[in-house]
Write a protein that holds these residues in place. Structure first.
Motif, PDB file in Angstrom:
ATOM      1  N   ASP A 290      13.405  -3.834  -4.363  1.00 47.03           N
ATOM      2  CA  ASP A 290      12.423  -4.916  -4.523  1.00 47.03           C
ATOM      3  C   ASP A 290      11.019  -4.431  -4.211  1.00 47.03           C
ATOM      4  O   ASP A 290      10.056  -4.772  -4.913  1.00 47.03           O
ATOM      5  CB  ASP A 290      12.777  -6.105  -3.628  1.00 47.03           C
ATOM      6  N   CYS A 291      10.884  -3.619  -3.155  1.00 47.77           N
ATOM      7  CA  CYS A 291       9.581  -3.076  -2.773  1.00 47.77           C
ATOM      8  C   CYS A 291       9.028  -2.183  -3.889  1.00 47.77           C
ATOM      9  O   CYS A 291       7.857  -2.282  -4.253  1.00 47.77           O
ATOM     10  CB  CYS A 291       9.709  -2.301  -1.468  1.00 47.77           C
ATOM     11  N   ALA A 292       9.879  -1.306  -4.431  1.00 47.84           N
ATOM     12  CA  ALA A 292       9.450  -0.422  -5.516  1.00 47.84           C
ATOM     13  C   ALA A 292       9.079  -1.230  -6.756  1.00 47.84           C
ATOM     14  O   ALA A 292       8.081  -0.942  -7.423  1.00 47.84           O
ATOM     15  CB  ALA A 292      10.549   0.585  -5.841  1.00 47.84           C
ATOM     16  N   ASP A 293       9.863  -2.247  -7.057  1.00 42.96           N
ATOM     17  CA  ASP A 293       9.582  -3.090  -8.213  1.00 42.96           C
ATOM     18  C   ASP A 293       8.235  -3.797  -8.062  1.00 42.96           C
ATOM     19  O   ASP A 293       7.428  -3.838  -9.000  1.00 42.96           O
ATOM     20  CB  ASP A 293      10.706  -4.112  -8.388  1.00 42.96           C
ATOM     21  N   THR A 294       7.981  -4.331  -6.887  1.00 47.29           N
ATOM     22  CA  THR A 294       6.705  -4.998  -6.619  1.00 47.29           C
ATOM     23  C   THR A 294       5.547  -4.017  -6.756  1.00 47.29           C
ATOM     24  O   THR A 294       4.519  -4.330  -7.373  1.00 47.29           O
ATOM     25  CB  THR A 294       6.713  -5.619  -5.208  1.00 47.29           C
ATOM     26  N   TYR A 295       5.708  -2.821  -6.207  1.00 43.85           N
ATOM     27  CA  TYR A 295       4.652  -1.812  -6.269  1.00 43.85           C
ATOM     28  C   TYR A 295       4.335  -1.449  -7.721  1.00 43.85           C
ATOM     29  O   TYR A 295       3.181  -1.373  -8.119  1.00 43.85           O
ATOM     30  CB  TYR A 295       5.055  -0.566  -5.493  1.00 43.85           C
ATOM     31  N   VAL A 296       5.372  -1.228  -8.509  1.00 44.64           N
ATOM     32  CA  VAL A 296       5.168  -0.841  -9.907  1.00 44.64           C
ATOM     33  C   VAL A 296       4.514  -1.978 -10.696  1.00 44.64           C
ATOM     34  O   VAL A 296       3.656  -1.732 -11.545  1.00 44.64           O
ATOM     35  CB  VAL A 296       6.499  -0.401 -10.555  1.00 44.64           C
ATOM     36  N   HIS A 297       4.889  -3.211 -10.418  1.00 43.11           N
ATOM     37  CA  HIS A 297       4.260  -4.339 -11.118  1.00 43.11           C
ATOM     38  C   HIS A 297       2.796  -4.496 -10.723  1.00 43.11           C
ATOM     39  O   HIS A 297       1.970  -4.887 -11.553  1.00 43.11           O
ATOM     40  CB  HIS A 297       5.027  -5.628 -10.856  1.00 43.11           C
TER      41      HIS A 297
ATOM     42  N   ASN B 271       0.869  -1.959  -9.569  1.00 42.76           N
ATOM     43  CA  ASN B 271       0.171  -0.715  -9.908  1.00 42.76           C
ATOM     44  C   ASN B 271       0.895  -0.004 -11.052  1.00 42.76           C
ATOM     45  O   ASN B 271       1.506   1.054 -10.848  1.00 42.76           O
ATOM     46  CB  ASN B 271       0.121   0.220  -8.686  1.00 42.76           C
ATOM     47  N   PRO B 272       0.841  -0.531 -12.265  1.00 42.78           N
ATOM     48  CA  PRO B 272       1.639   0.042 -13.350  1.00 42.78           C
ATOM     49  C   PRO B 272       1.259   1.480 -13.700  1.00 42.78           C
ATOM     50  O   PRO B 272       2.145   2.300 -13.961  1.00 42.78           O
ATOM     51  CB  PRO B 272       1.400  -0.895 -14.524  1.00 42.78           C
ATOM     52  N   TRP B 273      -0.032   1.828 -13.684  1.00 46.84           N
ATOM     53  CA  TRP B 273      -0.412   3.184 -14.058  1.00 46.84           C
ATOM     54  C   TRP B 273       0.005   4.198 -13.003  1.00 46.84           C
ATOM     55  O   TRP B 273       0.414   5.305 -13.338  1.00 46.84           O
ATOM     56  CB  TRP B 273      -1.918   3.274 -14.330  1.00 46.84           C
ATOM     57  N   ARG B 274      -0.074   3.814 -11.763  1.00 40.54           N
ATOM     58  CA  ARG B 274       0.417   4.721 -10.701  1.00 40.54           C
ATOM     59  C   ARG B 274       1.926   4.925 -10.836  1.00 40.54           C
ATOM     60  O   ARG B 274       2.442   6.009 -10.646  1.00 40.54           O
ATOM     61  CB  ARG B 274       0.097   4.163  -9.318  1.00 40.54           C
ATOM     62  N   GLY B 275       2.620   3.828 -11.163  1.00 32.70           N
ATOM     63  CA  GLY B 275       4.072   3.919 -11.357  1.00 32.70           C
ATOM     64  C   GLY B 275       4.418   4.857 -12.492  1.00 32.70           C
ATOM     65  O   GLY B 275       5.345   5.674 -12.390  1.00 32.70           O
ATOM     66  N   ILE B 276       3.665   4.773 -13.585  1.00 33.31           N
ATOM     67  CA  ILE B 276       3.896   5.664 -14.725  1.00 33.31           C
ATOM     68  C   ILE B 276       3.612   7.109 -14.321  1.00 33.31           C
ATOM     69  O   ILE B 276       4.369   8.020 -14.658  1.00 33.31           O
ATOM     70  CB  ILE B 276       3.025   5.236 -15.932  1.00 33.31           C
ATOM     71  N   GLY B 277       2.532   7.310 -13.569  1.00 34.78           N
ATOM     72  CA  GLY B 277       2.190   8.666 -13.107  1.00 34.78           C
ATOM     73  C   GLY B 277       3.254   9.249 -12.195  1.00 34.78           C
ATOM     74  O   GLY B 277       3.633  10.416 -12.326  1.00 34.78           O
TER      75      GLY B 277
END
Length: 120
Positions: free
Chosen positions: A89-96, A98-104
């Motif tokens: 859940d924490c990772a999902d929230t972070y990616v939502h 900060n989508p570009w950081r998640g992609i990086g």
């Protein structure tokens, strides 16, 4: 390095061996108690009674240890599942958020794994 599957197999073998050893010990003590029943001396009668009661106590204690271990293992599994859900859940929230950081991060992880696999 031993994998999780190897550790589980070793733990199962150890548990099975311990159970078999305890069954063998229990059988041996029971045979001794039955074979010594012919000796009617007061001392042997007392020893048989003590051995029999001790054997029953050990059997009950081992059964309760087994149940306790089973409950602790189940509770540990439940806690692990809950922590895993929290991390996901924490990772999902972070990616939502900060989508570009998640992609990086995903791209960097992919490159890293690709390099590791490419070395083989």
């Amino acid at each position: 390095m031993a994998g999780k599957k190897d550790i589980k197999i070793d733990a199962d073998r150890t548990r099975e061996q311990l159970e078999q050893d305890l069954r063998d010990l229990s059988d041996t003590v029971e045979k001794f108690l039955k074979s010594s029943a012919e000796d009617t001396s007061e001392h042997m009668t007392q020893l048989r009674a003590e051995a029999g009661s001790t054997l029953e106590e050990i059997k009950q204690r081992l059964a309760s240890y087994g149940e306790d271990f089973k409950h602790r293992l189940q509770a540990g599994g439940d806690e692990l599942r809950e922590r895993s859900r929290d991390a996901i859940d924490c990772a999902d929230t972070y990616v939502h958020e900060n989508p570009w950081r998640g992609i990086g991060i995903a791209a960097a992880a992919g490159v890293f794994v690709g390099l590791l696999l490419g070395r083989r």
